[in-house]
Design an enzyme around this catalytic site. Structure first.
Site, PDB file in Angstrom:
ATOM      1  N   HIS A  62       0.837  -1.211   0.000  1.00  0.00           N
ATOM      2  CA  HIS A  62       0.000   0.000   0.000  1.00  0.00           C
ATOM      3  C   HIS A  62       0.867   1.253   0.000  1.00  0.00           C
ATOM      4  O   HIS A  62       1.831   1.351   0.763  1.00  0.00           O
ATOM      5  CB  HIS A  62      -0.874   0.053   1.251  1.00  0.00           C
ATOM      6  CG  HIS A  62      -2.006  -0.929   1.250  1.00  0.00           C
ATOM      7  ND1 HIS A  62      -3.206  -0.675   1.877  1.00  0.00           N
ATOM      8  CD2 HIS A  62      -2.143  -2.158   0.704  1.00  0.00           C
ATOM      9  CE1 HIS A  62      -4.021  -1.709   1.727  1.00  0.00           C
ATOM     10  NE2 HIS A  62      -3.389  -2.623   1.014  1.00  0.00           N
TER      11      HIS A  62
ATOM     12  N   TYR B 150      -8.194  -7.604  10.651  1.00  0.00           N
ATOM     13  CA  TYR B 150      -7.523  -7.825   9.362  1.00  0.00           C
ATOM     14  C   TYR B 150      -6.026  -7.572   9.543  1.00  0.00           C
ATOM     15  O   TYR B 150      -5.589  -6.425   9.655  1.00  0.00           O
ATOM     16  CB  TYR B 150      -8.112  -6.872   8.319  1.00  0.00           C
ATOM     17  CG  TYR B 150      -7.941  -7.302   6.876  1.00  0.00           C
ATOM     18  CD1 TYR B 150      -6.954  -8.194   6.484  1.00  0.00           C
ATOM     19  CD2 TYR B 150      -8.783  -6.806   5.895  1.00  0.00           C
ATOM     20  CE1 TYR B 150      -6.817  -8.586   5.160  1.00  0.00           C
ATOM     21  CE2 TYR B 150      -8.669  -7.183   4.561  1.00  0.00           C
ATOM     22  CZ  TYR B 150      -7.674  -8.077   4.205  1.00  0.00           C
ATOM     23  OH  TYR B 150      -7.539  -8.450   2.886  1.00  0.00           O
TER      24      TYR B 150
ATOM     25  N   LYS C 245      -3.652 -11.335   5.591  1.00  0.00           N
ATOM     26  CA  LYS C 245      -3.384 -11.131   4.168  1.00  0.00           C
ATOM     27  C   LYS C 245      -2.071 -11.843   3.855  1.00  0.00           C
ATOM     28  O   LYS C 245      -1.016 -11.452   4.359  1.00  0.00           O
ATOM     29  CB  LYS C 245      -3.286  -9.627   3.882  1.00  0.00           C
ATOM     30  CG  LYS C 245      -2.889  -9.239   2.479  1.00  0.00           C
ATOM     31  CD  LYS C 245      -3.816  -9.760   1.399  1.00  0.00           C
ATOM     32  CE  LYS C 245      -5.280  -9.571   1.647  1.00  0.00           C
ATOM     33  NZ  LYS C 245      -6.200 -10.054   0.645  1.00  0.00           N
TER      34      LYS C 245
ATOM     35  N   PRO D 205      -4.274 -15.258   0.325  1.00  0.00           N
ATOM     36  CA  PRO D 205      -3.096 -14.844  -0.456  1.00  0.00           C
ATOM     37  C   PRO D 205      -3.461 -14.214  -1.792  1.00  0.00           C
ATOM     38  O   PRO D 205      -2.559 -13.991  -2.618  1.00  0.00           O
ATOM     39  CB  PRO D 205      -2.356 -16.167  -0.655  1.00  0.00           C
ATOM     40  CG  PRO D 205      -3.442 -17.192  -0.732  1.00  0.00           C
ATOM     41  CD  PRO D 205      -4.565 -16.700   0.149  1.00  0.00           C
TER      42      PRO D 205
ATOM     43  N   ASN E 280     -13.392 -13.569  -2.969  1.00  0.00           N
ATOM     44  CA  ASN E 280     -13.888 -12.294  -3.495  1.00  0.00           C
ATOM     45  C   ASN E 280     -13.212 -12.028  -4.844  1.00  0.00           C
ATOM     46  O   ASN E 280     -13.209 -10.911  -5.336  1.00  0.00           O
ATOM     47  CB  ASN E 280     -13.596 -11.125  -2.544  1.00  0.00           C
ATOM     48  CG  ASN E 280     -12.119 -10.946  -2.249  1.00  0.00           C
ATOM     49  OD1 ASN E 280     -11.613 -11.512  -1.278  1.00  0.00           O
ATOM     50  ND2 ASN E 280     -11.416 -10.163  -3.062  1.00  0.00           N
TER      51      ASN E 280
ATOM     52  N   HIS F 108     -16.165  -8.786   1.966  1.00  0.00           N
ATOM     53  CA  HIS F 108     -14.855  -8.310   1.549  1.00  0.00           C
ATOM     54  C   HIS F 108     -14.707  -6.826   1.874  1.00  0.00           C
ATOM     55  O   HIS F 108     -15.704  -6.105   1.975  1.00  0.00           O
ATOM     56  CB  HIS F 108     -14.745  -8.523   0.036  1.00  0.00           C
ATOM     57  CG  HIS F 108     -13.612  -7.812  -0.628  1.00  0.00           C
ATOM     58  ND1 HIS F 108     -13.789  -6.664  -1.362  1.00  0.00           N
ATOM     59  CD2 HIS F 108     -12.292  -8.085  -0.684  1.00  0.00           C
ATOM     60  CE1 HIS F 108     -12.621  -6.274  -1.843  1.00  0.00           C
ATOM     61  NE2 HIS F 108     -11.697  -7.116  -1.449  1.00  0.00           N
ATOM     62  N   SER F 109     -13.465  -6.390   2.027  1.00  0.00           N
ATOM     63  CA  SER F 109     -13.267  -4.943   2.123  1.00  0.00           C
ATOM     64  C   SER F 109     -11.981  -4.538   1.418  1.00  0.00           C
ATOM     65  O   SER F 109     -11.134  -5.368   1.103  1.00  0.00           O
ATOM     66  CB  SER F 109     -13.217  -4.487   3.586  1.00  0.00           C
ATOM     67  OG  SER F 109     -11.904  -4.323   4.045  1.00  0.00           O
TER      68      SER F 109
HETATM   69  O1  GKR Z   1      -5.792  -4.134   0.943  1.00  0.00           O
HETATM   70  O2  GKR Z   1      -4.054  -5.129   0.161  1.00  0.00           O
HETATM   71  C1  GKR Z   1      -5.232  -5.091   0.395  1.00  0.00           C
HETATM   72  C2  GKR Z   1      -6.092  -6.285   0.070  1.00  0.00           C
HETATM   73  O3  GKR Z   1      -5.334  -7.266  -0.559  1.00  0.00           O
HETATM   74  C3  GKR Z   1      -7.277  -5.891  -0.776  1.00  0.00           C
HETATM   75  O4  GKR Z   1      -6.847  -5.177  -1.894  1.00  0.00           O
HETATM   76  C4  GKR Z   1      -8.105  -7.080  -1.182  1.00  0.00           C
HETATM   77  O5  GKR Z   1      -9.023  -6.700  -2.169  1.00  0.00           O
HETATM   78  O6  GKR Z   1      -8.805  -7.231   1.116  1.00  0.00           O
HETATM   79  C5  GKR Z   1      -8.974  -7.649  -0.132  1.00  0.00           C
HETATM   80  C6  GKR Z   1      -9.248  -9.131  -0.256  1.00  0.00           C
HETATM   81  O7  GKR Z   1      -9.830  -9.706   0.637  1.00  0.00           O
HETATM   82  O8  GKR Z   1      -8.939  -9.719  -1.297  1.00  0.00           O
HETATM   83 MG    MG Z   2      -9.884 -11.616  -0.361  1.00  0.00          MG
END
Ligand code: GKR
Ligand code: MG
Length: 406
Positions: free
Chosen positions: A25, A133, A177, A206, A253, A304-305
């Site tokens: 990010h 998260y 993540k 992942p 997602n 999802h977010s």
């Molecule tokens: O915020 O780096 C992130 C996530 O990887 C996000 O972009 C994903 O879309 O949180 C998300 C997910 O569950 O795949």
């Molecule tokens: Mg996801």
């Protein structure tokens, strides 16, 4: 009650260096806030993607929705589709419509004096549980001071981060993540979480960074540890191969992202849980409909977010409260971004959950000074799109985002 204006404001807000399968990010995350004004001056709020193309499309549809009744969201959806035309995909159209739909529902709720959840059929739960998260992360952005969360690049760092998340917000489930480090390191992190927080539901996502073989290996290694395994591999067919041998449910997602993608996933039994997201499922009513689709096919439902602020969080909470089978704790990035929120009273999790805002509408007010500050930051940044890979390459020029990586 007619729509008299749509004020579209792109924003940039602080974001920590969170690692994922495509990079990291950037210091600023982008978002758009809309203020939908109806006759008499009442304002409905909506929030969604800050990508330039979404902003451009909102600008394109603006004139066409002015003059429509704020209660006619079905007609407004058709207008958005017609204005954007055949070159814009249904998914891209839904991303635009969802922002407007939420603003319409907020305005409707304010006009009627009821919370949005009541416009979606009423609450089946009074509070919505969210999941903590967790991200691998650097101590701070390059050339910046360390942020308060510190570094998390190994199991011990992830445990510390989880403890902090739980201490601050009381989360009762955790998601990591993944797709960042070799799978054995991420397996070790999940086992460490299971050891440190016995009985805590755990997930890893992942984002398709693993091959089918690696996904099967991880599923074997984490049998009995995971509540669900999210998007281990890319494509519905590949997910089906993994699902055929995995002992835990697979969630997504990434391969079920729209009504059009449901039939193949059901036919192949590729996933057992769909992560809804009103921002790309076309708003709160269509998300509620996704609940019915999931029910029909015996699929579970979670949420999802992506990096977001409090207007989105309010919308997520209303729709989760109104969707009976959305029974898993929802994802949210909010703890990473809440200090820069544009709502007048930022949300506070209690025991990892949010009470459904009492309304009327979404039940949030707009902090105009913060909106102006984040809007200035957007303009000054010159940024128009999210670029996790390009940002990572500033640190590691050889970084290759090709998936599957492991
Ligand atoms: O915020 O780096 C992130 C996530 O990887 C996000 O972009 C994903 O879309 O949180 C998300 C997910 O569950 O795949
Ligand atoms: Mg996801």
């Amino acid at each position: 009650m007619k729509i008299s204006d749509l004020i579209i404001t792109p924003l940039a807000f602080a974001d920590p260096p969170l690692l994922n399968s495509t990079g990291v990010h950037e210091p600023l995350a982008l978002r758009t806030v809309v203020q939908l004004v109806v006759d008499g001056g009442l304002v409905g709020l909506g929030e969604g993607s800050g990508e330039r193309e979404v902003l451009d499309r909102l600008e394109l549809v603006r004139a066409a929705i002015i003059g429509q009744s704020v209660f006619d969201t079905s007609a407004i959806e058709l207008i958005v589709a017609a204005v954007l035309g055949p070159d814009v995909t249904p998914l891209q159209k839904r991303a635009v419509f969802s922002i407007i739909e939420v603003a319409c529902l907020d305005a409707q709720g304010k006009l009627l004096g009821v919370p949005v959840v009541d416009l979606l059929g009423g609450a089946v739960r009074s509070e919505v549980p969210y999941s903590g998260y967790l991200f691998y992360k650097w101590a701070g952005h390059p050339d910046a001071v360390a942020d308060g969360w510190g570094e998390a690049l190994d199991p011990a760092g992830i445990i510390d981060q989880a403890r902090r998340m739980i201490d601050l917000h009381g989360f009762r489930s955790l998601k990591l993540k993944g797709g960042v480090f070799p799978p054995d390191e991420e397996i070790a992190a999940m086992r460490a979480l299971a050891g440190a927080f016995p009985g805590m539901p755990l997930r890893i996502d992942p984002n398709g960074a693993w091959s089918v073989e690696t996904s099967k290996y991880v599923a074997r290694e984490l049998a009995g540890v995971l509540e669900y395994l999210e998007d281990p591999t890319l494509t519905t067919a590949a997910m089906a191969e993994v699902a055929a041998v995995a002992s835990m449910p697979l969630a997504t997602n990434m391969c079920v992202i729209s009504p059009e993608t449901v039939p193949e996933a059901v036919r192949l039994n590729a996933v057992q849980i769909v992560l809804s997201d009103h921002h790309y499922w076309g708003g709160l009513r269509h998300t509620r409909e996704l609940g019915a689709i999931c029910d029909t096919f015996g699929l579970g439902m979670s949420m999802h977010s992506n990096s977001h602020l409090g207007i989105s969080l309010a919308a997520m909470t209303h729709v989760a409260a109104a969707t009976p089978n959305l029974a898993y704790a929802c994802d949210t990035h909010y703890p990473w971004n809440s200090l820069d929120d544009v709502v007048t009273t930022p949300f506070e999790f209690v025991d990892g959950a949010l009470a459904v805002p009492a309304g009327p509408g979404l039940g949030v007010g707009l902090n105009e000074a913060k909106l102006a500050e984040l809007s200035r930051r957007y303009v000054e940044s010159g940024r128009t799109t999210r670029a996790d890979t390009a940002y990572m390459r500033l640190v590691d020029p050889a970084y290759d985002p090709t998936l599957p990586r492991f």
